[in-house]
Motif scaffolding. Structure first.
Motif, PDB file in Angstrom:
ATOM      1  N   SER A 101       1.638   0.019  -4.743  1.00 52.77           N
ATOM      2  CA  SER A 101       2.727  -0.445  -5.601  1.00 52.77           C
ATOM      3  C   SER A 101       2.397  -0.072  -7.036  1.00 52.77           C
ATOM      4  CB  SER A 101       2.901  -1.969  -5.491  1.00 52.77           C
ATOM      5  OG  SER A 101       1.777  -2.640  -6.028  1.00 52.77           O
ATOM      6  N   ASP A 148       3.755   1.829   1.434  1.00 48.15           N
ATOM      7  CA  ASP A 148       4.569   1.366   0.306  1.00 48.15           C
ATOM      8  C   ASP A 148       5.581   0.366   0.853  1.00 48.15           C
ATOM      9  OD1 ASP A 148       6.658   2.783   1.439  1.00 48.15           O
ATOM     10  OD2 ASP A 148       6.459   4.496   0.100  1.00 48.15           O
ATOM     11  N   ARG A 149       6.445  -0.125   0.020  1.00 49.52           N
ATOM     12  CA  ARG A 149       7.338  -1.204   0.456  1.00 49.52           C
ATOM     13  C   ARG A 149       8.390  -0.736   1.447  1.00 49.52           C
ATOM     14  NH1 ARG A 149       7.442  -3.516  -5.641  1.00 49.52           N
ATOM     15  NH2 ARG A 149       5.564  -4.781  -5.513  1.00 49.52           N
ATOM     16  N   SER A 150       8.553   0.557   1.580  1.00 47.97           N
ATOM     17  CA  SER A 150       9.516   1.075   2.546  1.00 47.97           C
ATOM     18  C   SER A 150       8.835   1.527   3.830  1.00 47.97           C
ATOM     19  CB  SER A 150      10.300   2.246   1.944  1.00 47.97           C
ATOM     20  OG  SER A 150       9.421   3.304   1.602  1.00 47.97           O
ATOM     21  N   GLN A 170       8.181   2.448  -8.711  1.00 48.50           N
ATOM     22  CA  GLN A 170       7.785   2.721  -7.344  1.00 48.50           C
ATOM     23  C   GLN A 170       8.310   4.082  -6.905  1.00 48.50           C
ATOM     24  OE1 GLN A 170       5.877   0.535  -6.097  1.00 48.50           O
ATOM     25  NE2 GLN A 170       5.505   1.345  -4.056  1.00 48.50           N
ATOM     26  N   GLU A 173       2.528  -2.063  -9.504  1.00 51.86           N
ATOM     27  CA  GLU A 173       1.718  -3.150 -10.060  1.00 51.86           C
ATOM     28  C   GLU A 173       0.254  -2.999  -9.649  1.00 51.86           C
ATOM     29  OE1 GLU A 173       5.943  -4.363  -9.602  1.00 51.86           O
ATOM     30  OE2 GLU A 173       4.446  -3.519  -8.220  1.00 51.86           O
ATOM     31  N   GLU A 191      -4.904  -1.989   6.175  1.00 52.85           N
ATOM     32  CA  GLU A 191      -3.794  -1.359   5.485  1.00 52.85           C
ATOM     33  C   GLU A 191      -3.883  -1.668   3.999  1.00 52.85           C
ATOM     34  OE1 GLU A 191       0.023  -2.348   7.062  1.00 52.85           O
ATOM     35  OE2 GLU A 191      -0.140  -0.896   8.698  1.00 52.85           O
ATOM     36  N   GLU A 243      -1.591  -1.676   0.543  1.00 50.81           N
ATOM     37  CA  GLU A 243      -0.249  -1.555  -0.016  1.00 50.81           C
ATOM     38  C   GLU A 243      -0.305  -0.814  -1.340  1.00 50.81           C
ATOM     39  OE1 GLU A 243       3.535  -4.181  -1.633  1.00 50.81           O
ATOM     40  OE2 GLU A 243       2.010  -5.146  -0.381  1.00 50.81           O
TER      41      GLU A 243
END
Length: 508
Positions: free
Chosen positions: A336, A292-294, A506, A338, A332, A334
């Motif tokens: 999200s 994820d973004r973190s 998220q 979206e 990988e 991602e």
């Protein structure tokens, strides 16, 4: 049309041991044996965990597509896995039991059932057998007794494996890496930083909920031991393919391999060149992280996203499967909001396309068509799609190339609908999206926080239809706007009439 005109691409798979893609052939003729590291059932599986099982299911379905039978084992870890994959900390199950003030057996049963529900929701084929670690403790003790004289040493805290006693320790991880090995529990008295626990003694004065008598004292097995024992017990050694997440490639699987080498040497000959190549499995395969973004998803960090949380938000679980298939398993992926929403939209379009074809067909059986039927009956315009699809999944499970071919098969014109449906069903058998039985209504999952029921929505739509018939367009608009405010999209002219408005955040 000759029988060998189709489905001819050789199956090639990436082997983490060699870091190369090579043609795959099973040890036994037409029969592949797979072992997959299963969950530690101290908590719900997060979506990153579940990506591993979508990958393994895709591998299994591809082997079936290629005409092989498959024996597939997934284990349930209910003892031995410490709070870090690097052999550090307390047993995850014991820690969870203390935190919840519940029986460790009750915790294991609850989260095992939850994991099996995730597997079913993702349309993952059930394994040939689930093996449970605590059922194999006597075999683990016996295994350890055989390797201990040559490969192990005892400390106050337990029995440890001497990693210097096997050739090429850590080769799976890319060679000996002192920084990585330093992450393994730094127990006083260990001979090497990379040495790991085979058996952990219960600390003096402490009684664990799960402990057994052994030649090294009362305690519990190390996490790595269980997979060596259960894979050998159910599949024999060597077997064909061992799967897991890429995080297992660094510590857990190298330690499994070391144990397998030791057992093979003790029970089959001296350690030497032959044993250096003996790892227990011919192929070791690993899927990459879901991020994820973190950063990488991790249960230990808290705030993880589960499949149950997606379903509660109104996302059909097969949308997550489709999201996984849209990326190669070694890349990988991602995660999200979206991306999940786009996967759900793509799934809806696939289902709508197949529903439209089924509505035009009569008396056709679509489930699991045999490939010999396709060979004998396929329309010439569909031949290139079949060949391209086979080439894609045979090329190390290249599902991102296979998915557009499924969409093309649905959209192609001037083909008898029964032939199209048989080809689509064959593709779907390999991809596992359950397109032949899903309906658009199945995809309409009520969000957990929805304040209105489907029956109430239908009643409001009937009231709106009556208003429109009376040309009371102000009432019609008022009802539509009220439904939108409650998370409902009104779809005039569509037989489904309405759908839930998807709102994702998220980490929900």
């Amino acid at each position: 049309m000759s029988d060998d005109q189709h489905i001819t691409a050789p199956l090639r798979l990436f082997n983490s041991l060699t870091r190369t893609i090579a043609p795959f052939a099973p040890i036994e003729d037409s029969h592949a044996r797979i072992y997959s590291c299963g969950p530690t059932v101290y908590n719900y599986a997060h979506l990153g965990n579940l990506r591993a099982y979508v990958f393994t299911d895709t591998l299994r379905r591809t082997l079936l597509w290629k005409g092989l039978s498959v024996t597939h084992i997934i284990n349930i870890t209910d003892v031995g896995h410490l709070t870090s994959d690097a052999d550090v900390g307390d047993d995850k199950m014991e820690a969870a039991a203390r935190a919840s003030a519940k029986s460790i057996w009750d915790i294991a049963a609850h989260y095992t059932q939850a994991f099996k529900q995730n597997i079913a929701d993702l349309n993952i084929l059930s394994p040939s057998e689930w093996t449970v670690a605590t059922d194999y403790v006597p075999q683990m003790i016996e295994f350890a007794q055989k390797i201990a004289p040559t490969h192990c040493y005892e400390l106050d805290s337990g029995l440890y494996f001497d990693s210097s006693t096997v050739p090429d320790y850590g080769a799976l991880a890319g060679g000996r890496d002192d920084a990585a090995h330093a992450r393994i529990d730094p127990v006083a008295g260990k001979r090497n930083a990379s040495d790991f626990a085979i058996w952990r003694k219960s600390p003096p004065g402490e009684q664990r909920q799960m402990e057994w008598d052994s030649p090294w004292g009362k305690g519990a097995p190390g996490w790595h031991l269980e997979c060596s024992v259960m894979s050998q017990a159910r599949l024999g050694h060597p077997f064909d393919i061992h799967t897991g997440g890429i995080d297992h490639r660094e510590i857990h699987h190298p330690n499994e391999i070391a144990q397998n080498q030791a057992f093979h040497a003790c029970c089959g000959g001296d350690v030497g060149a032959a044993e250096a190549g003996f790892t227990g499995a011919r192929w070791w395969m690993h899927n990459n992280f879901l991020v994820d973004r973190s950063g990488k998803m991790s249960k230990s960090k808290g705030g993880f996203t589960t499949l149950f949380s997606l379903i509660d938000a109104g996302v059909h679980p097969l949308a997550y499967r489709l999201l996984c298939l849209g990326a190669h398993y070694r890349s990988e992926l991602e995660f999200s909001a979206e991306g999940v929403a786009a996967a759900l939209t793509r799934l809806k379009r696939l289902v709508m396309g197949v529903e439209g074809l089924k509505a035009r067909a009569e008396g056709v059986t679509w489930q699991s068509p045999r490939l010999d039927y396709l060979r004998a009956n396929l329309h010439p315009k569909l031949v290139p799609l079949l060949e391209q699809f086979d080439a894609a999944i045979a090329d190390d499970l290249m599902t991102p190339r296979a998915l557009p071919l499924l969409e093309e098969a649905i959209a192609i014109k001037k083909i008898p609908v029964d032939e199209k449906l048989c080809l689509i069903a064959a593709f779907d058998a390999a991809l596992g999206l359950n397109l032949m039985t899903l309906s658009r209504a199945d995809l309409r999952l009520r969000p957990k926080d929805a304040a209105i029921t489907p029956d109430a929505i239908e009643a409001e739509l009937e009231r709106r239809a009556a208003g429109r018939a009376d040309k009371d367009f102000a009432l019609s608009d008022e009802i539509r706007d009220a439904l939108i405010a409650q998370g409902v999209d009104v779809m005039d002219g569509d037989p489904l009439r309405w759908d839930w408005r998807l709102t994702l955040t998220q980490g929900s």
